[in-house]
Design a protein around this motif. Structure first.
Motif, PDB file in Angstrom:
ATOM      1  N   TYR A   1      -5.207 -13.517   9.605  1.00 36.94           N
ATOM      2  CA  TYR A   1      -3.918 -13.471   8.699  1.00 36.94           C
ATOM      3  C   TYR A   1      -3.084 -14.619   8.710  1.00 36.94           C
ATOM      4  CZ  TYR A   1      -5.577  -8.426   9.329  1.00 36.94           C
ATOM      5  OH  TYR A   1      -6.117  -7.337   9.341  1.00 36.94           O
ATOM      6  N   GLN A   2      -1.745 -14.410   8.906  1.00 36.46           N
ATOM      7  CA  GLN A   2      -1.133 -15.777   8.904  1.00 36.46           C
ATOM      8  C   GLN A   2      -0.792 -16.167  10.425  1.00 36.46           C
ATOM      9  OE1 GLN A   2       0.027 -12.357   8.293  1.00 36.46           O
ATOM     10  NE2 GLN A   2       2.232 -12.451   8.499  1.00 36.46           N
ATOM     11  N   TYR A   3      -1.700 -15.803  11.409  1.00 33.05           N
ATOM     12  CA  TYR A   3      -1.277 -16.073  12.610  1.00 33.05           C
ATOM     13  C   TYR A   3      -2.495 -17.042  13.102  1.00 33.05           C
ATOM     14  CZ  TYR A   3       2.231 -12.784  13.005  1.00 33.05           C
ATOM     15  OH  TYR A   3       3.409 -12.190  12.901  1.00 33.05           O
ATOM     16  N   CYS A   4      -2.466 -17.258  14.308  1.00 30.67           N
ATOM     17  CA  CYS A   4      -3.575 -18.401  15.105  1.00 30.67           C
ATOM     18  C   CYS A   4      -4.027 -17.593  16.327  1.00 30.67           C
ATOM     19  CB  CYS A   4      -3.283 -19.598  15.200  1.00 30.67           C
ATOM     20  SG  CYS A   4      -4.363 -20.824  15.772  1.00 30.67           S
ATOM     21  N   LEU A   5      -5.191 -17.346  16.541  1.00 31.91           N
ATOM     22  CA  LEU A   5      -5.731 -16.792  17.813  1.00 31.91           C
ATOM     23  C   LEU A   5      -5.464 -17.879  18.808  1.00 31.91           C
ATOM     24  CD1 LEU A   5      -9.017 -15.260  16.854  1.00 31.91           C
ATOM     25  CD2 LEU A   5      -6.849 -13.904  17.365  1.00 31.91           C
ATOM     26  N   VAL A   6      -4.815 -17.311  19.933  1.00 25.38           N
ATOM     27  CA  VAL A   6      -4.734 -17.993  21.304  1.00 25.38           C
ATOM     28  C   VAL A   6      -5.748 -18.441  22.080  1.00 25.38           C
ATOM     29  CG1 VAL A   6      -3.488 -18.494  23.488  1.00 25.38           C
ATOM     30  CG2 VAL A   6      -2.198 -17.530  21.228  1.00 25.38           C
ATOM     31  N   ASP A   7      -5.951 -19.756  22.370  1.00 28.68           N
ATOM     32  CA  ASP A   7      -7.209 -20.289  23.147  1.00 28.68           C
ATOM     33  C   ASP A   7      -7.276 -19.612  24.464  1.00 28.68           C
ATOM     34  OD1 ASP A   7      -9.463 -21.379  24.111  1.00 28.68           O
ATOM     35  OD2 ASP A   7      -8.412 -23.154  24.511  1.00 28.68           O
ATOM     36  N   MET A   8      -8.357 -18.622  24.731  1.00 28.24           N
ATOM     37  CA  MET A   8      -8.498 -18.106  25.913  1.00 28.24           C
ATOM     38  C   MET A   8      -9.711 -18.529  26.540  1.00 28.24           C
ATOM     39  SD  MET A   8      -6.202 -15.636  26.396  1.00 28.24           S
ATOM     40  CE  MET A   8      -5.033 -14.797  25.418  1.00 28.24           C
ATOM     41  N   GLY A   9     -10.434 -19.413  25.874  1.00 26.89           N
ATOM     42  CA  GLY A   9     -11.401 -20.182  26.795  1.00 26.89           C
ATOM     43  C   GLY A   9     -12.843 -19.596  26.274  1.00 26.89           C
ATOM     44  N   THR A  10     -12.917 -18.434  25.985  1.00 28.57           N
ATOM     45  CA  THR A  10     -14.108 -17.917  25.295  1.00 28.57           C
ATOM     46  C   THR A  10     -13.741 -16.834  23.969  1.00 28.57           C
ATOM     47  OG1 THR A  10     -14.440 -15.656  26.166  1.00 28.57           O
ATOM     48  CG2 THR A  10     -15.202 -17.703  27.464  1.00 28.57           C
ATOM     49  N   GLY A  11     -14.567 -16.553  23.253  1.00 34.25           N
ATOM     50  CA  GLY A  11     -14.343 -15.664  22.090  1.00 34.25           C
ATOM     51  C   GLY A  11     -14.572 -14.260  22.637  1.00 34.25           C
ATOM     52  N   PHE A  12     -14.606 -13.263  21.722  1.00 32.98           N
ATOM     53  CA  PHE A  12     -14.858 -11.844  21.950  1.00 32.98           C
ATOM     54  C   PHE A  12     -16.294 -11.712  22.134  1.00 32.98           C
ATOM     55  CE2 PHE A  12     -15.166  -7.493  20.363  1.00 32.98           C
ATOM     56  CZ  PHE A  12     -14.708  -6.664  21.222  1.00 32.98           C
ATOM     57  N   ASP A  13     -16.617 -11.015  23.505  1.00 31.29           N
ATOM     58  CA  ASP A  13     -18.048 -10.515  23.671  1.00 31.29           C
ATOM     59  C   ASP A  13     -18.835 -11.679  24.062  1.00 31.29           C
ATOM     60  OD1 ASP A  13     -17.550  -7.948  23.662  1.00 31.29           O
ATOM     61  OD2 ASP A  13     -18.668  -7.431  21.529  1.00 31.29           O
ATOM     62  N   SER A  14     -18.165 -12.502  24.728  1.00 32.19           N
ATOM     63  CA  SER A  14     -18.971 -13.775  25.129  1.00 32.19           C
ATOM     64  C   SER A  14     -19.633 -13.467  26.315  1.00 32.19           C
ATOM     65  CB  SER A  14     -18.066 -14.999  25.547  1.00 32.19           C
ATOM     66  OG  SER A  14     -18.644 -15.948  26.058  1.00 32.19           O
ATOM     67  N   PHE A  15     -21.038 -13.323  26.178  1.00 31.16           N
ATOM     68  CA  PHE A  15     -21.889 -13.160  27.522  1.00 31.16           C
ATOM     69  C   PHE A  15     -22.001 -14.355  28.479  1.00 31.16           C
ATOM     70  CE2 PHE A  15     -23.412 -10.075  23.887  1.00 31.16           C
ATOM     71  CZ  PHE A  15     -23.373  -9.120  24.646  1.00 31.16           C
ATOM     72  N   THR A  16     -20.985 -14.653  28.765  1.00 31.58           N
ATOM     73  CA  THR A  16     -21.178 -15.973  29.804  1.00 31.58           C
ATOM     74  C   THR A  16     -20.091 -15.833  30.986  1.00 31.58           C
ATOM     75  OG1 THR A  16     -18.983 -17.089  28.662  1.00 31.58           O
ATOM     76  CG2 THR A  16     -21.325 -17.513  27.635  1.00 31.58           C
ATOM     77  N   PRO A  17     -20.412 -16.599  31.906  1.00 32.81           N
ATOM     78  CA  PRO A  17     -19.365 -16.651  33.165  1.00 32.81           C
ATOM     79  C   PRO A  17     -17.969 -16.652  32.869  1.00 32.81           C
ATOM     80  CG  PRO A  17     -21.594 -17.682  33.723  1.00 32.81           C
ATOM     81  CD  PRO A  17     -21.504 -17.389  32.287  1.00 32.81           C
ATOM     82  N   ARG A  18     -17.872 -17.579  31.926  1.00 37.12           N
ATOM     83  CA  ARG A  18     -16.473 -18.122  31.469  1.00 37.12           C
ATOM     84  C   ARG A  18     -15.791 -16.977  31.022  1.00 37.12           C
ATOM     85  NH1 ARG A  18     -15.792 -21.401  27.117  1.00 37.12           N
ATOM     86  NH2 ARG A  18     -17.967 -21.034  26.502  1.00 37.12           N
ATOM     87  N   ALA A  19     -16.456 -15.744  30.635  1.00 37.01           N
ATOM     88  CA  ALA A  19     -15.716 -14.551  29.964  1.00 37.01           C
ATOM     89  C   ALA A  19     -15.058 -13.975  31.126  1.00 37.01           C
ATOM     90  CB  ALA A  19     -16.723 -13.877  29.202  1.00 37.01           C
ATOM     91  N   THR A  20     -15.486 -13.968  32.365  1.00 40.34           N
ATOM     92  CA  THR A  20     -14.830 -13.131  33.244  1.00 40.34           C
ATOM     93  C   THR A  20     -13.167 -13.553  33.378  1.00 40.34           C
ATOM     94  OG1 THR A  20     -15.428 -14.922  35.092  1.00 40.34           O
ATOM     95  CG2 THR A  20     -16.978 -13.008  34.742  1.00 40.34           C
ATOM     96  N   ALA A  21     -12.665 -12.395  33.673  1.00 39.33           N
ATOM     97  CA  ALA A  21     -11.141 -12.380  33.700  1.00 39.33           C
ATOM     98  C   ALA A  21     -10.409 -13.688  34.653  1.00 39.33           C
ATOM     99  CB  ALA A  21     -10.584 -11.204  34.303  1.00 39.33           C
ATOM    100  N   TYR A  22     -10.827 -13.975  35.546  1.00 47.09           N
ATOM    101  CA  TYR A  22     -10.382 -14.746  36.387  1.00 47.09           C
ATOM    102  C   TYR A  22     -11.233 -16.353  36.445  1.00 47.09           C
ATOM    103  CZ  TYR A  22      -7.538 -11.050  37.665  1.00 47.09           C
ATOM    104  OH  TYR A  22      -6.907  -9.929  37.562  1.00 47.09           O
TER     105      TYR A  22
END
Length: 243
Positions: free
Chosen positions: A170-191
């Motif tokens: 929409y008129q917003y920008c997703l904040v960079d969280m290091g991975t996207g949604f449903d990323s099957f990678t170790p970087r997707a873990t919370a910490y």
């Protein structure tokens, strides 16, 4: 969606999937045309199951249900195009507190909901696509987490000039969280720290803090997944349309 979890953490069924329909042509990744369209009453079956539209709880929520589009790890639309973000009424106090805390922070950030209540039949489709319990749990004879409407997948978005096209919502920008949604990678873990920038780690921490204000707990395997009270309790299967 919660992927690495106990069996039944992710239940998917065969809600009639509108196959071969791509994403809608608006600025949204789902079928909606504005960030917070007015909430209307949920269907009778959903109401009987104790489900409510999250927009009645967090009125400035941005809804981007990825499973109502083809932009998900299954590659097909799993929810009806008119699907909405439904949560169990037990989530109301926590989500209301989280939304209030985010507004009070005065950073201009909004909660984006990627997934909410998930029909049991949709869980089965997910497991059929990725039948690896390390990533997607086998459906069980009960409802927990998303299947009971007591877990949500969320991120943050903010108005920002020069937002990359891939991050626009929409008129917003997703904040960079290091991975996207449903990323099957170790970087997707919370910490996760390796491969995750300091700014992304800080953004994840802000999200955890805001959600924690409402007593919502992050799942360590996915930075975007938060559980409400009783999310782990085994309950009768719910398989009503998320509309």
């Amino acid at each position: 969606m919660r992927l690495r979890t106990t069996p039944a953490r992710l239940c998917v069924t065969a809600l009639a999937v509108t196959a071969a329909i791509g994403c809608s042509g608006g600025t949204s990744m789902s079928g909606q045309t504005s960030a917070t369209p007015a909430a209307t009453p949920v269907n009778g079956a959903a109401r009987a199951a104790g489900l409510v539209d999250v927009r009645t709880v967090v009125p400035d929520a941005i809804i981007d249900l990825r499973y109502a589009t083809t932009r998900n790890f299954v590659g097909v639309r799993l929810y009806p195009v008119n699907a909405r973000c439904l949560v169990h009424r037990s989530m109301i106090p926590g989500l209301r507190a989280a939304g209030s805390a985010l507004r009070s922070a005065r950073r201009g950030e909004k909660l984006v909901f990627w997934d909410c209540y998930r029909p049991h039949s949709v869980q089965q489709r997910m497991y059929d696509k990725v039948p690896d319990p390390a990533w997607v749990a086998a459906p069980g004879p009960y409802s927990v987490s998303h299947e009971s409407g007591r877990s949500v997948d969320v991120t943050l978005a903010v108005r920002r000039p020069g937002c990359p096209a891939a991050s626009r919502l929409y008129q917003y920008c997703l904040v960079d969280m290091g991975t996207g949604f449903d990323s099957f990678t170790p970087r997707a873990t919370a910490y996760a720290t390796e491969g995750v920038s300091p700014s992304a780690r800080a953004a994840r921490a802000r999200l955890r803090t805001v959600m924690g204000t409402g007593g919502l707990r992050v799942y360590s395997g996915e930075w975007w997944h938060f559980d409400g009270p009783g999310a782990d309790v085994h309950r009768p299967i719910i398989d009503v349309p998320p509309i």
